[in-house]
Design an enzyme around this catalytic site. Sequence first.
Site, PDB file in Angstrom:
ATOM      1  N   LYS A 181      27.601  39.248  15.571  1.00  0.00           N
ATOM      2  CA  LYS A 181      27.728  38.255  14.364  1.00  0.00           C
ATOM      3  C   LYS A 181      28.950  37.365  14.882  1.00  0.00           C
ATOM      4  O   LYS A 181      29.602  37.495  16.067  1.00  0.00           O
ATOM      5  CB  LYS A 181      28.005  38.855  13.341  1.00  0.00           C
ATOM      6  CG  LYS A 181      27.259  40.316  13.086  1.00  0.00           C
ATOM      7  CD  LYS A 181      25.686  40.054  13.009  1.00  0.00           C
ATOM      8  CE  LYS A 181      25.015  41.225  12.607  1.00  0.00           C
ATOM      9  NZ  LYS A 181      23.589  41.121  12.651  1.00  0.00           N
TER      10      LYS A 181
HETATM   11  C1  LIG Z   1      22.845  42.732  11.760  1.00  0.00           C
HETATM   12  C2  LIG Z   1      22.301  42.878  10.648  1.00  0.00           C
HETATM   13  C3  LIG Z   1      22.187  43.746   9.786  1.00  0.00           C
HETATM   14  C4  LIG Z   1      22.780  45.127  10.215  1.00  0.00           C
HETATM   15  O1  LIG Z   1      24.255  45.050  10.242  1.00  0.00           O
HETATM   16  P1  LIG Z   1      25.163  46.232  11.004  1.00  0.00           P
HETATM   17  O2  LIG Z   1      26.438  45.855  10.719  1.00  0.00           O
HETATM   18  O3  LIG Z   1      24.847  46.369  12.410  1.00  0.00           O
HETATM   19  O4  LIG Z   1      24.579  47.482  10.215  1.00  0.00           O
HETATM   20  C5  LIG Z   1      21.489  43.782   8.646  1.00  0.00           C
HETATM   21  N1  LIG Z   1      20.875  42.621   8.289  1.00  0.00           N
HETATM   22  C6  LIG Z   1      20.955  41.536   9.045  1.00  0.00           C
HETATM   23  C7  LIG Z   1      20.308  40.318   8.692  1.00  0.00           C
HETATM   24  C8  LIG Z   1      21.574  41.411  10.338  1.00  0.00           C
HETATM   25  O5  LIG Z   1      21.501  40.590  11.210  1.00  0.00           O
END
Ligand SMILES: *Cc1c(COP(=O)(O)O)cnc(C)c1O
Length: 376
Positions: A181
Amino acid sequence: MKIPVAKPFMGKEEAQAAYDTILTNWVTQGPRVAEFEERFAAFVGAPHAVAVSNCTTAIQLALIVAGVKNGDEVICPSMSYIATANAIVHAGGTPVFAEVNPLTYNIDPVHTESLITPRTKAILIVHQIGLPADIDAFRVLCDRHGLALIEDAACAAGSSYKGSRIGSHSDLVCFSFHPRKVITTGDGGMITTSRAAYADRLRLLRQHGMSVNDRVRHASTKVLFEEHVEIGYNFRMTDIQASVGIQQLERLNYLVDERRKIAHRYQDAFAQLDKVRLPVEPAGYFTNWQSYVLYLLPNTGLDRNDLMQAFLDRGISTRRGVMTSHREPAYGDFVLRSALPVSEDASDRSIVLPLYVPMSDAEIDYVITNVLELLR
Ligand SMILES: *Cc1c(COP(=O)(O)O)cnc(C)c1O
């Protein structure tokens, strides 16, 4: 040249913050977590923010406080990282997969409304790769049908919708700080909310349902005994992570600005291509460009997977576009309420290009040159 598809942006400040936190001996659910929460809430413009272990647990807790119980249906897009659907299952709910808009890849409010049944409890919208979904349309839908609205904003830290930051619009907004992210704490998550009662319950649930938190107990001059008032979870964020998050938050505006510059260079360079559809940013929507995705138009003779190999042969890493959850083996036995041709096509025909900070002019030019060569 060797170009990755993404990489985190961290420096000495993050390393120093983690080092300093370790030496304080307070390494989980302490003052750094509280500070990160306050700063994050202020940044997005939400009254409260609650830090947790990741975004999957954030969504699970958000669903629980919204009242989702065993057997309740929660509508979400299939075209999302599979954690969106998994979190619904973890909360005891049943995901009902809705279609996406073919231009924005965001969940379609009209199709969503057609899926509502008496068992529907909530709608979990996803801000696809940073581009906000139409929050107002879903607000109207949820009010009309008495449903909870929850935002999977895993990718959307630093994005805005109609002039205000994601995190400020609705009662339960869930963020991720995974390294893929725009900002990262290694792993980590955050839930922003305007309701104090939600924030209190989220804080209880993330720490075993414990009535007295560690900061209150440490600060108390009287002996305090905690109770465990409901069956909770261990979804804590550590102070080491939070101290890194505080530094990352300082960089967020800069990172979004830089990502937007790179994305705009791609948009300008690729406008001449007629075999692809470029990503869009409609008026009123502000994306952090967590990912840059090209859609390969049908009947152009372009095979997505061959293309990914051709890029890799030239040293450029790419990824397939956003997955569809219903076609993964984990949901193999799952009965779809409605076919999802747009999601399947969008997922199969799209490719994620490299975008990270700092990306040198030479790297950006190298990607552009190769895209123009391979996609002309
Ligand atoms: C990355 C992601 C998640 C999960 O996030 P984590 O912090 O890895 O649990 C959930 N939803 C979306 C749309 C994502 O891109």
